[in-house]
Design a protein around this motif. Structure first.
Motif, PDB file in Angstrom:
ATOM      1  N   UNK A 138      62.717 -25.494 -15.998  1.00  0.00           N
ATOM      2  CA  UNK A 138      63.036 -24.554 -14.922  1.00  0.00           C
ATOM      3  C   UNK A 138      64.124 -25.121 -14.020  1.00  0.00           C
ATOM      4  N   UNK A 139      64.041 -26.413 -13.731  1.00  0.00           N
ATOM      5  CA  UNK A 139      65.037 -27.051 -12.868  1.00  0.00           C
ATOM      6  C   UNK A 139      66.427 -26.955 -13.486  1.00  0.00           C
ATOM      7  N   UNK A 140      66.543 -27.224 -14.774  1.00  0.00           N
ATOM      8  CA  UNK A 140      67.855 -27.198 -15.417  1.00  0.00           C
ATOM      9  C   UNK A 140      68.422 -25.780 -15.498  1.00  0.00           C
ATOM     10  N   UNK A 141      67.560 -24.802 -15.687  1.00  0.00           N
ATOM     11  CA  UNK A 141      68.024 -23.406 -15.678  1.00  0.00           C
ATOM     12  C   UNK A 141      68.574 -23.065 -14.295  1.00  0.00           C
ATOM     13  N   UNK A 142      67.842 -23.450 -13.255  1.00  0.00           N
ATOM     14  CA  UNK A 142      68.324 -23.214 -11.890  1.00  0.00           C
ATOM     15  C   UNK A 142      69.623 -23.982 -11.640  1.00  0.00           C
ATOM     16  N   UNK A 143      69.693 -25.200 -12.164  1.00  0.00           N
ATOM     17  CA  UNK A 143      70.910 -25.995 -11.990  1.00  0.00           C
ATOM     18  C   UNK A 143      72.136 -25.265 -12.532  1.00  0.00           C
ATOM     19  N   UNK A 144      71.956 -24.579 -13.659  1.00  0.00           N
ATOM     20  CA  UNK A 144      73.063 -23.811 -14.241  1.00  0.00           C
ATOM     21  C   UNK A 144      73.560 -22.751 -13.270  1.00  0.00           C
ATOM     22  N   UNK A 145      72.625 -22.060 -12.642  1.00  0.00           N
ATOM     23  CA  UNK A 145      72.991 -21.010 -11.686  1.00  0.00           C
ATOM     24  C   UNK A 145      73.667 -21.625 -10.462  1.00  0.00           C
ATOM     25  N   UNK A 146      73.120 -22.739  -9.984  1.00  0.00           N
ATOM     26  CA  UNK A 146      73.708 -23.406  -8.819  1.00  0.00           C
ATOM     27  C   UNK A 146      75.141 -23.861  -9.125  1.00  0.00           C
ATOM     28  N   UNK A 175      66.958 -20.074 -22.969  1.00  0.00           N
ATOM     29  CA  UNK A 175      66.623 -19.299 -21.771  1.00  0.00           C
ATOM     30  C   UNK A 175      67.887 -18.698 -21.157  1.00  0.00           C
ATOM     31  N   UNK A 176      68.937 -19.495 -21.034  1.00  0.00           N
ATOM     32  CA  UNK A 176      70.180 -18.996 -20.438  1.00  0.00           C
ATOM     33  C   UNK A 176      70.787 -17.879 -21.284  1.00  0.00           C
ATOM     34  N   UNK A 177      70.679 -17.988 -22.592  1.00  0.00           N
ATOM     35  CA  UNK A 177      71.200 -16.921 -23.449  1.00  0.00           C
ATOM     36  C   UNK A 177      70.385 -15.646 -23.298  1.00  0.00           C
ATOM     37  N   UNK A 178      69.103 -15.792 -23.087  1.00  0.00           N
ATOM     38  CA  UNK A 178      68.256 -14.614 -22.846  1.00  0.00           C
ATOM     39  C   UNK A 178      68.591 -13.984 -21.504  1.00  0.00           C
ATOM     40  N   UNK A 179      68.818 -14.824 -20.492  1.00  0.00           N
ATOM     41  CA  UNK A 179      69.218 -14.313 -19.176  1.00  0.00           C
ATOM     42  C   UNK A 179      70.548 -13.558 -19.282  1.00  0.00           C
ATOM     43  N   UNK A 180      71.459 -14.102 -20.084  1.00  0.00           N
ATOM     44  CA  UNK A 180      72.740 -13.414 -20.296  1.00  0.00           C
ATOM     45  C   UNK A 180      72.523 -12.085 -21.011  1.00  0.00           C
ATOM     46  N   UNK A 181      71.669 -12.085 -22.009  1.00  0.00           N
ATOM     47  CA  UNK A 181      71.405 -10.862 -22.776  1.00  0.00           C
ATOM     48  C   UNK A 181      70.798  -9.764 -21.894  1.00  0.00           C
ATOM     49  N   UNK A 182      70.094 -10.190 -20.849  1.00  0.00           N
ATOM     50  CA  UNK A 182      69.462  -9.224 -19.949  1.00  0.00           C
ATOM     51  C   UNK A 182      70.426  -8.686 -18.888  1.00  0.00           C
ATOM     52  N   UNK A 183      71.655  -9.246 -18.813  1.00  0.00           N
ATOM     53  CA  UNK A 183      72.640  -8.646 -17.920  1.00  0.00           C
ATOM     54  C   UNK A 183      73.307  -9.554 -16.910  1.00  0.00           C
ATOM     55  N   UNK A 184      72.954 -10.850 -16.902  1.00  0.00           N
ATOM     56  CA  UNK A 184      73.626 -11.763 -15.976  1.00  0.00           C
ATOM     57  C   UNK A 184      74.715 -12.504 -16.734  1.00  0.00           C
TER      58      UNK A 184
END
Length: 391
Positions: A138-146, A175-184
């Protein structure tokens, strides 16, 4: 009284804009001057260098009286210094502050900025201090957004993103690819090594392959130190922009971190970094990014992926290992934290497999004639499985 203060601040901003000719970009940036391993003089030297290199910077020092000629808010102790810093930030008297130590709340971490040695390209390291989450993935996913937020606030409209090949990288990638697929929108960069991919290797760090490199905070902190002081023996950081601003959802204090070993060039660049993120309104950028993410319920995507790992561990059963055979085929793309589970899945399907380490990271070793079959089994089980290599 409050109205008078607002009017007064407005007139001060107008006066600053007229003086600098930089309308709309006049937020002051502060620098605290206590706590450096190299003494107060080095910090003041960095501030004066910043004033010379970046004339549109409006610098305020917070610390003891000095003869620098720069505006100074006098503080004789670190406690007093941080109290003034927080008060000025909260009152919007300054747009950002550079300091050498600050306790961020859980959920907030800093995005560093370095200059890569191969081509002199700038790169954001997400993240370098603080704790985005107690859970590594979770931390690394958030780090990507930050990292994306920091890059956008520094003027990069659509930053490229890569994930450093550390523990958890493959899961973070999924996870990041799924977040992208969902529209971000996430603009993934590609490794410059022959095998490519979004998970990057050490070579890519030196080359500056992407704008934002995603890693865990401890690794990011080490990278900052190496990039900043590898030519000086480690005692004096001479390159880069420091450890960067603390970023987190709902967090609005623009506090940027320096190492106590930072030298004047890094201090000057950190002030420039603070100026950019403050005057480009990083908090507004962050709010917009999190608004998009929350509309797709991004944290549920993270939770689903991390819960899946826990279930696998809890549901592990005794599986009979098939008879050992020669395994010269390999499958890559499996996160090291899931490697043994992937091997167990193949055993369960009566295929002998072993875990190993290839040039690009963890691999599952399988019989040469069963690579395609094993890929299908692992993909169906939720693993990102592709052909690997052995070096």
């Amino acid at each position: 009284m409050e109205l008078n203060k607002l009017i007064g601040n407005a007139f001060l901003e107008i006066a600053d804009a007229i003086e600098t000719g930089n309308f709309g970009k006049t937020k002051k940036v502060a620098l605290t001057t206590l706590g450096s391993e190299h003494g107060e003089d080095t910090l003041i030297e960095g501030a004066k260098l910043a004033s010379k290199l970046y004339p549109d910077l409006k610098i305020v020092l917070i610390g003891p009286k000095n003869d620098s000629g720069l505006e100074t808010l006098v503080a004789e102790t670190e406690e007093e210094m941080y109290k003034i810093m927080e008060e000025k930030l909260d009152n919007k008297d300054i747009g950002a502050c550079i300091t050498m130590h600050y306790n961020f709340p859980i959920g907030v971490s800093t995005v560093g900025r370095v200059v890569t040695p191969s081509k002199g390209k700038e790169m954001f390291i997400a993240t370098t201090t603080g704790t985005s989450s107690a859970h590594r993935i979770e931390a690394m996913v958030k780090n990507a957004i930050y990292g994306i937020i920091a890059a956008k606030a520094s003027g990069i409209e659509n930053p490229t993103v890569g994930i450093l090949n550390v523990d958890g990288a493959r899961t973070v990638e999924k996870i990041l690819k799924e977040i992208k697929a969902q529209g971000y929108n996430i603009n993934f960069g590609e490794s410059q090594r022959s095998d490519g991919g979004n998970v990057l290797r050490g070579n890519d760090l030196l080359l500056g392959t992407v704008d934002v490199i995603v890693t865990d905070t401890l690794t990011g902190n080490i990278l900052m130190k190496l990039f900043s002081s590898f030519t000086s023996g480690g005692q004096y950081e001479i390159s880069g922009y420091g450890y960067g601003p603390g970023i987190g959802e709902g967090y609005n204090r623009n506090v940027l971190i320096l190492s106590r070993a930072s030298g004047a060039p890094v201090i000057a660049n950190a002030l420039k970094y603070g100026h950019e993120i403050a005057n480009n309104n990083i908090n507004d950028i962050a709010a917009k990014e999190f608004d998009i993410l929350n509309k797709i319920n991004w944290m549920s995507i993270v939770a689903k992926a991390t819960e899946k790992q826990s279930v696998k561990k809890e549901e592990k059963e005794e599986i009979k290992i098939p008879d050992k055979v020669v395994v010269t085929g390999s499958i890559s793309g499996i996160d090291i934290m899931e490697l043994e589970d992937a091997v167990a899945v193949l055993w369960k399907n009566n295929i002998y497999a072993e875990s190993g380490m290839g040039c690009t990271g963890p691999i599952v070793l399988v019989p040469e004639d069963k690579v395609k079959e094993c890929q299908q089994i692992l993909t169906s089980a939720g693993y990102a499985a592709g052909e690997g290599d052995i070096c």
